[in-house]
Scaffold this motif. Structure first.
Motif: not given
Length: 218
Positions: A35-52
């Motif tokens: 779960r921690a890995a998934v949350l980290q991955a989603a957060t990093d992706l969103a901050l890097a390129g936006g929710t799109g």
């Protein structure tokens, strides 16, 4: 400004630590690590390129887990992103140790303003709010994984203030929460300048005058 960070101590917006509790130890469930890995991955992706740029496939690839694993815990990519952001910014809703009611509200108010006025997280939340108007999954995630937990934290502070006699016993807590925290979102959505330090103080002063308990000497 920089009163609160997106990672309880730094201003960095990448590589956010999702689990704020004690480090993982041998014997703790594997699910916690996944779960921690998934949350980290989603957060990093969103901050890097936006929710799109965030999808279940992208999250699964970055976290090195299967789509099936992700869907066991979350209904949508938006739910993962917002849960991750809330966890990464948990310090923004946790009052500093020893705070009185006003001090706790001041911390929460300025912390939210910092998050929404940040050059990375501000546009991210603007895009999420915009998407929520036409996407039911995003709207549900925004409410369940961001707004309601934050409102609950502020409500708890206000109720403690009422119980302690600092705030009036007939205080409409929901109205007080709206009055304090809506301006930051309003300014974000309409691309207005964020409230500055003086305006934040004046906002808190105004709401506090209406919310505080009458002085017996008056």
């Amino acid at each position: 400004m920089n009163r609160v960070s997106t990672n309880d101590g730094t201003r960095a917006t990448t590589g956010l630590a999702i689990i704020a509790a004690e480090p993982l130890r041998r014997g703790r469930p594997r699910n916690v690590e996944l779960r921690a890995a998934v949350l980290q991955a989603a957060t990093d992706l969103a901050l890097a390129g936006g929710t799109g740029t965030v999808s279940i496939d992208a999250i699964a690839k970055r976290a090195a887990v299967s789509r099936t694993t992700i869907y066991k815990w979350w209904p949508s990519a938006a739910a993962i992103v917002l849960e991750g952001l809330l966890a990464a910014m948990r310090g923004s809703i946790v009052p500093p140790t020893g705070s009185d009611t006003r001090g706790a509200l001041d911390h929460q108010l300025r912390a939210l303003n910092d998050i929404l006025s940040d050059s990375t997280t501000g546009p991210l939340f603007r895009s999420v709010i915009g998407a929520a108007s036409s996407n039911g999954e995003v709207a549900t995630a925004l409410l369940d994984q961001w707004l309601l937990p934050r409102r609950a934290a502020v409500t708890a502070v206000l109720l403690v203030g009422v119980a302690a006699g600092e705030l009036r016993p007939d205080l409409d807590v929901e109205v007080a929460v709206d009055a304090l925290f809506s301006p930051a979102y309003y300014r974000l959505v309409f691309a207005m300048p964020p409230l500055d330090e003086a305006a934040l103080t004046q906002l808190l002063d105004t709401v506090w005058r209406g919310a505080r308990a009458p002085d017996p000497a008056d």
